[in-house]
Design an enzyme around this catalytic site. Structure first.
Site, PDB file in Angstrom:
ATOM      1  N   HIS A  70      67.127  32.136  66.765  1.00  0.00           N
ATOM      2  CA  HIS A  70      68.261  31.279  66.440  1.00  0.00           C
ATOM      3  C   HIS A  70      67.932  29.833  66.805  1.00  0.00           C
ATOM      4  O   HIS A  70      67.061  29.573  67.638  1.00  0.00           O
ATOM      5  CB  HIS A  70      69.514  31.755  67.176  1.00  0.00           C
ATOM      6  CG  HIS A  70      70.043  33.051  66.652  1.00  0.00           C
ATOM      7  ND1 HIS A  70      71.188  33.629  67.134  1.00  0.00           N
ATOM      8  CD2 HIS A  70      69.590  33.871  65.674  1.00  0.00           C
ATOM      9  CE1 HIS A  70      71.423  34.749  66.476  1.00  0.00           C
ATOM     10  NE2 HIS A  70      70.451  34.926  65.590  1.00  0.00           N
ATOM     11  N   GLU A  72      69.489  27.494  68.537  1.00  0.00           N
ATOM     12  CA  GLU A  72      69.637  27.071  69.930  1.00  0.00           C
ATOM     13  C   GLU A  72      68.560  27.681  70.823  1.00  0.00           C
ATOM     14  O   GLU A  72      68.089  27.035  71.766  1.00  0.00           O
ATOM     15  CB  GLU A  72      71.053  27.351  70.462  1.00  0.00           C
ATOM     16  CG  GLU A  72      71.497  28.793  70.411  1.00  0.00           C
ATOM     17  CD  GLU A  72      72.141  29.228  69.111  1.00  0.00           C
ATOM     18  OE1 GLU A  72      73.203  29.866  69.171  1.00  0.00           O
ATOM     19  OE2 GLU A  72      71.585  28.971  68.034  1.00  0.00           O
ATOM     20  N   CYS A  98      75.893  32.941  69.351  1.00  0.00           N
ATOM     21  CA  CYS A  98      76.094  34.384  69.499  1.00  0.00           C
ATOM     22  C   CYS A  98      76.047  34.757  70.990  1.00  0.00           C
ATOM     23  O   CYS A  98      75.780  33.904  71.846  1.00  0.00           O
ATOM     24  CB  CYS A  98      75.017  35.149  68.733  1.00  0.00           C
ATOM     25  SG  CYS A  98      73.366  35.033  69.478  1.00  0.00           S
ATOM     26  N   CYS A 101      72.423  34.134  72.617  1.00  0.00           N
ATOM     27  CA  CYS A 101      72.107  32.718  72.802  1.00  0.00           C
ATOM     28  C   CYS A 101      73.005  32.086  73.865  1.00  0.00           C
ATOM     29  O   CYS A 101      72.579  31.183  74.579  1.00  0.00           O
ATOM     30  CB  CYS A 101      72.201  31.968  71.481  1.00  0.00           C
ATOM     31  SG  CYS A 101      70.831  32.376  70.368  1.00  0.00           S
TER      32      CYS A 101
END
Length: 140
Positions: A70, A72, A98, A101
């Site tokens: 992802h 981040e 999410c 993360c």
């Protein structure tokens, strides 16, 4: 910084994250992230496959491959590989984080998260709030 001035900066950094998202090869969703500390960008990232893998995020059925990182996570990993520290920083991201993360964000010492679009599952945002991290939804 006044709230109005902060909002102006928040929107500007989010627009940069939107531009960064366009670098992603993912078809289903392109997400961008920028980490800012002391009004300086210290890291950036977008969702995609790990270094050395083909740039296709989805399999033949159109599902996202399990190993796609992802935005981040990529931004946090980039900081970890540098001389910078994300402790006390703000994360700007085009899509709310999410669960997985959110754990990384918390452990990385990030104290503020600003996102522009809400993901269908907001449990990651709820976790961040429980952890005492300031979370702001700013539409651009």
């Amino acid at each position: 910084m006044t709230d109005n001035k902060q909002l102006k900066y928040d929107k500007a950094y989010l627009r940069m994250a939107v531009e960064w998202a366009k670098l992603s090869y993912c078809q289903r969703k392109q997400v961008g992230a920028i980490i800012v500390k002391d009004r300086m960008i210290i890291s950036d990232g977008y969702n995609g496959t790990p270094t050395g893998f083909e740039n296709f995020c989805e399999d033949e059925e159109g599902y996202t491959k399990w190993y796609v990182l992802h935005a981040e996570a990529n931004a946090i990993l980039k900081v970890a590989a540098s001389t910078q520290s994300s402790k006390g920083a703000t994360l700007y991201i085009t899509l709310s984080p999410c669960q997985n993360c959110s754990k990384l964000i918390h452990q990385a010492g990030i104290i503020r998260v600003v996102y522009s679009k809400a993901y269908k599952d907001l449990s990651g945002v709820k976790f961040l709030e429980q952890a005492g991290i300031e979370v702001a939804h700013v539409e651009i």
